[in-house]
Design a protein around this motif. Structure first.
Motif, PDB file in Angstrom:
ATOM      1  N   SER A  94       0.816  -1.219   0.000  1.00  0.00           N
ATOM      2  CA  SER A  94       0.000   0.000   0.000  1.00  0.00           C
ATOM      3  C   SER A  94       0.852   1.272   0.000  1.00  0.00           C
ATOM      4  CB  SER A  94      -0.926   0.011   1.233  1.00  0.00           C
ATOM      5  OG  SER A  94      -0.163   0.092   2.426  1.00  0.00           O
ATOM      6  N   LEU A  95       2.109   1.158   0.485  1.00  0.00           N
ATOM      7  CA  LEU A  95       2.982   2.337   0.556  1.00  0.00           C
ATOM      8  C   LEU A  95       3.940   2.443  -0.628  1.00  0.00           C
ATOM      9  CD1 LEU A  95       3.973   2.101   4.340  1.00  0.00           C
ATOM     10  CD2 LEU A  95       2.408   3.739   3.320  1.00  0.00           C
ATOM     11  N   GLU A  96       3.871   1.502  -1.536  1.00  0.00           N
ATOM     12  CA  GLU A  96       4.897   1.410  -2.577  1.00  0.00           C
ATOM     13  C   GLU A  96       4.933   2.651  -3.469  1.00  0.00           C
ATOM     14  OE1 GLU A  96       6.270  -1.692  -6.113  1.00  0.00           O
ATOM     15  OE2 GLU A  96       4.548  -2.138  -4.828  1.00  0.00           O
ATOM     16  N   ASN A  97       3.783   3.175  -3.868  1.00  0.00           N
ATOM     17  CA  ASN A  97       3.748   4.296  -4.809  1.00  0.00           C
ATOM     18  C   ASN A  97       3.438   5.636  -4.150  1.00  0.00           C
ATOM     19  OD1 ASN A  97       4.219   2.586  -7.072  1.00  0.00           O
ATOM     20  ND2 ASN A  97       2.041   1.996  -7.052  1.00  0.00           N
ATOM     21  N   ILE A  98       3.508   5.683  -2.823  1.00  0.00           N
ATOM     22  CA  ILE A  98       3.198   6.927  -2.108  1.00  0.00           C
ATOM     23  C   ILE A  98       4.480   7.751  -1.995  1.00  0.00           C
ATOM     24  CG2 ILE A  98       2.263   7.925  -0.001  1.00  0.00           C
ATOM     25  CD1 ILE A  98       0.284   6.258  -1.624  1.00  0.00           C
ATOM     26  N   LEU A 154       4.217  10.601   8.208  1.00  0.00           N
ATOM     27  CA  LEU A 154       3.850  11.818   8.950  1.00  0.00           C
ATOM     28  C   LEU A 154       3.161  12.825   8.032  1.00  0.00           C
ATOM     29  CD1 LEU A 154       3.918  13.537  11.505  1.00  0.00           C
ATOM     30  CD2 LEU A 154       6.202  14.325  10.823  1.00  0.00           C
ATOM     31  N   MET A 155       3.698  13.024   6.827  1.00  0.00           N
ATOM     32  CA  MET A 155       3.084  13.957   5.883  1.00  0.00           C
ATOM     33  C   MET A 155       1.704  13.467   5.466  1.00  0.00           C
ATOM     34  SD  MET A 155       5.155  16.435   5.617  1.00  0.00           S
ATOM     35  CE  MET A 155       4.444  17.258   4.189  1.00  0.00           C
ATOM     36  N   GLU A 156       1.565  12.148   5.288  1.00  0.00           N
ATOM     37  CA  GLU A 156       0.245  11.586   4.956  1.00  0.00           C
ATOM     38  C   GLU A 156      -0.772  11.893   6.048  1.00  0.00           C
ATOM     39  OE1 GLU A 156      -0.121   7.541   3.142  1.00  0.00           O
ATOM     40  OE2 GLU A 156       1.972   7.399   3.832  1.00  0.00           O
ATOM     41  N   ALA A 157      -0.379  11.628   7.286  1.00  0.00           N
ATOM     42  CA  ALA A 157      -1.306  11.844   8.399  1.00  0.00           C
ATOM     43  C   ALA A 157      -1.667  13.324   8.531  1.00  0.00           C
ATOM     44  CB  ALA A 157      -0.692  11.323   9.698  1.00  0.00           C
ATOM     45  N   SER A 193     -11.770   8.710  -2.069  1.00  0.00           N
ATOM     46  CA  SER A 193     -11.402   7.740  -3.105  1.00  0.00           C
ATOM     47  C   SER A 193     -10.396   8.317  -4.100  1.00  0.00           C
ATOM     48  CB  SER A 193     -12.663   7.282  -3.843  1.00  0.00           C
ATOM     49  OG  SER A 193     -13.308   8.389  -4.466  1.00  0.00           O
ATOM     50  N   GLU A 194     -10.558   9.596  -4.453  1.00  0.00           N
ATOM     51  CA  GLU A 194      -9.654  10.185  -5.449  1.00  0.00           C
ATOM     52  C   GLU A 194      -8.263  10.421  -4.883  1.00  0.00           C
ATOM     53  OE1 GLU A 194     -10.243  10.438  -8.611  1.00  0.00           O
ATOM     54  OE2 GLU A 194     -12.209   9.552  -8.184  1.00  0.00           O
ATOM     55  N   VAL A 195      -8.173  10.700  -3.582  1.00  0.00           N
ATOM     56  CA  VAL A 195      -6.853  10.858  -2.981  1.00  0.00           C
ATOM     57  C   VAL A 195      -6.084   9.548  -3.035  1.00  0.00           C
ATOM     58  CG1 VAL A 195      -5.734  11.130  -0.726  1.00  0.00           C
ATOM     59  CG2 VAL A 195      -7.332  12.843  -1.492  1.00  0.00           C
ATOM     60  N   VAL A 196      -6.777   8.432  -2.812  1.00  0.00           N
ATOM     61  CA  VAL A 196      -6.125   7.124  -2.887  1.00  0.00           C
ATOM     62  C   VAL A 196      -5.747   6.798  -4.329  1.00  0.00           C
ATOM     63  CG1 VAL A 196      -6.444   4.649  -2.512  1.00  0.00           C
ATOM     64  CG2 VAL A 196      -7.272   6.292  -0.817  1.00  0.00           C
ATOM     65  N   ASN A 237      -2.593   8.293  -5.544  1.00  0.00           N
ATOM     66  CA  ASN A 237      -1.395   7.842  -4.819  1.00  0.00           C
ATOM     67  C   ASN A 237      -0.808   8.931  -3.924  1.00  0.00           C
ATOM     68  OD1 ASN A 237      -1.376   5.217  -5.877  1.00  0.00           O
ATOM     69  ND2 ASN A 237      -0.287   5.904  -7.732  1.00  0.00           N
ATOM     70  N   LEU A 238      -1.683   9.757  -3.360  1.00  0.00           N
ATOM     71  CA  LEU A 238      -1.232  10.768  -2.401  1.00  0.00           C
ATOM     72  C   LEU A 238      -1.229  10.226  -0.975  1.00  0.00           C
ATOM     73  CD1 LEU A 238      -3.111  13.932  -3.755  1.00  0.00           C
ATOM     74  CD2 LEU A 238      -0.711  13.308  -4.090  1.00  0.00           C
ATOM     75  N   VAL A 239      -2.167   9.318  -0.686  1.00  0.00           N
ATOM     76  CA  VAL A 239      -2.301   8.749   0.649  1.00  0.00           C
ATOM     77  C   VAL A 239      -2.586   7.259   0.508  1.00  0.00           C
ATOM     78  CG1 VAL A 239      -3.591   8.810   2.831  1.00  0.00           C
ATOM     79  CG2 VAL A 239      -3.172  10.927   1.589  1.00  0.00           C
ATOM     80  N   SER A 240      -2.044   6.457   1.383  1.00  0.00           N
ATOM     81  CA  SER A 240      -2.263   5.019   1.332  1.00  0.00           C
ATOM     82  C   SER A 240      -3.643   4.678   1.899  1.00  0.00           C
ATOM     83  CB  SER A 240      -1.182   4.287   2.124  1.00  0.00           C
ATOM     84  OG  SER A 240      -1.274   4.618   3.499  1.00  0.00           O
TER      85      SER A 240
END
Length: 483
Positions: free
Chosen positions: A327-331, A336-339, A374-377, A380-383
């Motif tokens: 899930s983190l491969e393409n982020i 911390l930035m994601e959260a 859904s669009e953020v996922v 590939n901006l957030v896992s």
């Protein structure tokens, strides 16, 4: 406009006194004047049209004065206005500022020629406030009455529920140029009078010219202005407010606010709901315990996830490690930035939903929850795992009954997330140590905020954490002071 002189007295000439009052209000069109004769003397009524009840003015003041002039009231002594006016609230005034303040509250000034004093008679108009259901503290099996913006109506609702001679009420008027009524209520046999006197002293030292909002009064009552934790409990339910009074606490009612302010407070008071006392004890225990767990989730869950992904992948099962890595491969951002990004988006949506009309707010919730998530996922901006973590954190914080405590939990989670990203679990442990140190040191009017853990009272811990059956654990009621 400059300040009026505090020592201006009245003259014996009627026209002079009318001119003084009219000039004090800058010859406003709101000033009403009605001349009359009383026992051969010229007189005049002065009142403010917008805050005066015209029917009460005509029936209770002007009509008895005119009847006395016509001789239809026999046996009255000359000049005894108090004997002919069917009004309880009558006051003789000899200075201009006091008379003007009375007129601002809806009183009518009765002037007679040859007298250097006025008689102030209550003719204030009252806005009828309906008793609506509480919007922020809804219950399933409790009362559906809620406070409104009138402090006198709110005090009446409390008196209806707490019929006790020891319920004491004190009235204050704050703000020199725009008076705001404040009502202080407490049980004189249960409340700590040292705390009561301290609150009264803080209120009386509030010499602001204008009171713009209730928060301007309440901020003076905080023990620590730099603490993130709320130091006053707000309630819009008369039954909950009466229950706190019966536990020895003090209540403030401010005109223009539909909430009662309860103090002093402790940390665990913010996790009690009215429904806890209206259901069976094991139901109340379950939900109160669930709220306490939600506090831990709201503060620690994002930090624990960040610490695991950033520094402690080795504690996870191997299958879960592969799932998280995928899930983190393409982020492109670190956890911390994601959260921070997701929490900011969530707070923006929440703030927009509060400020927008209800019809638009419901649409915004759908757009925010479905489209943006859904669009953020997809971008590939957030896992997907971070979406789940932040969603659980938001739901957990929303389960706390107090709005102020919810805000505190969300704010406290930010520095703990930064510490977890830098130091992992060590940073979380260090942050919680500082947090407990702060809670142990914080006080509300001399009452320990983290009571009964600091000072440690084993006999009170169970009643603070869970709802116990009164038949077994309640015991006999006793006089108890918050100290």
């Amino acid at each position: 406009m400059g300040q009026k002189q505090d020592t201006i007295g009245f003259a014996t000439e009627l026209e002079t006194n009318i001119r003084l009052l009219n000039e004090h209000f800058n010859a406003s069109d709101d000033v009403g004047i009605r001349a009359f004769h009383f026992h051969g003397m010229k007189g005049s009524l002065l009142y403010l049209i917008t805050v005066t009840d015209k029917d009460k003015l005509q029936t209770d003041i002007l009509k008895p004065l005119l009847q006395a002039k016509d001789g239809r009231l026999e046996g009255q002594q000359e000049g005894q206005l108090e004997d002919i006016l069917p009004i309880l609230d009558l006051e003789r005034v000899t200075d201009l500022p006091t008379a003007a303040a009375g007129m601002l509250q809806g009183r009518c000034a009765i002037l007679l020629d040859g007298r250097a004093e006025l008689l102030m008679a209550d003719a204030s108009s009252s806005v009828v406030h309906s008793i609506a259901e509480s919007k922020n503290e809804q219950t399933i099996r409790g009362s559906h009455e809620g406070f409104n913006d009138d402090a006198s109506v709110n005090a009446q609702l409390i008196h209806r529920r707490l019929k006790n001679a020891n319920l004491t009420e004190r009235h204050f008027t704050l703000g020199s140029s725009s008076p705001t009524r404040v009502t202080l209520l407490y049980m004189c046999d249960l409340a700590d009078m040292t705390i009561v006197n301290e609150i009264i002293a803080n209120l009386l030292t509030n010499q602001a010219q204008f009171i713009k909002s209730p928060g301007q009064i309440l901020e003076r009552l905080e023990s620590s202005h730099f603490s993130l934790f709320p130091q006053m409990l707000f309630s819009e339910r008369p039954d909950s407010t009466a229950a706190h009074l019966m536990e020895g606490r003090i209540v403030l009612l401010i005109d223009g606010s539909a909430f009662a302010t309860i103090l002093p407070v402790t940390f665990f008071m913010f996790f009690q709901a009215a429904d806890d006392f209206n259901v069976r004890w094991w139901n109340g225990t379950f939900f109160r315990f669930l709220r306490l767990i939600s506090v831990v989730i709201g503060i620690a869950l994002p930090s624990v996830y960040i610490a695991i992904v950033s520094n402690h992948f080795d504690i996870l099962p191997i299958d879960l490690v592969f799932s998280l890595k995928a899930s983190l491969e393409n982020i492109p951002f670190n956890p911390l930035m994601e959260a921070m990004f997701m929490i900011t988006v969530l707070e923006l949506l929440r703030e927009a939903a509060i400020r927008l009309p209800k019809s638009i707010a419901s649409t915004l919730s759908i757009v925010g929850g479905l489209v943006i998530g859904s669009e953020v996922v997809n971008a590939n901006l957030v896992s997907t795992t971070m979406i789940v973590v932040i969603s659980l954190t938001a739901v957990a914080s929303f389960s706390v009954p107090s709005h102020e405590m919810r805000l505190a939990i969300r704010l406290i989670s930010f520095p703990i997330m930064i510490a977890s990203a830098l130091l992992g679990f060590v940073g979380i442990a260090f942050s919680f140590s500082l947090l407990f140190m702060h809670l142990s040191k914080l006080e509300s009017f001399g009452v320990p905020y983290f009571y009964p853990f600091m000072p440690f009272k084993p006999s009170r811990i169970l009643t603070a954490l869970i709802q116990l059956p009164k038949r077994i654990f309640g015991g006999k009621a006793s006089k108890r002071r918050l100290s």
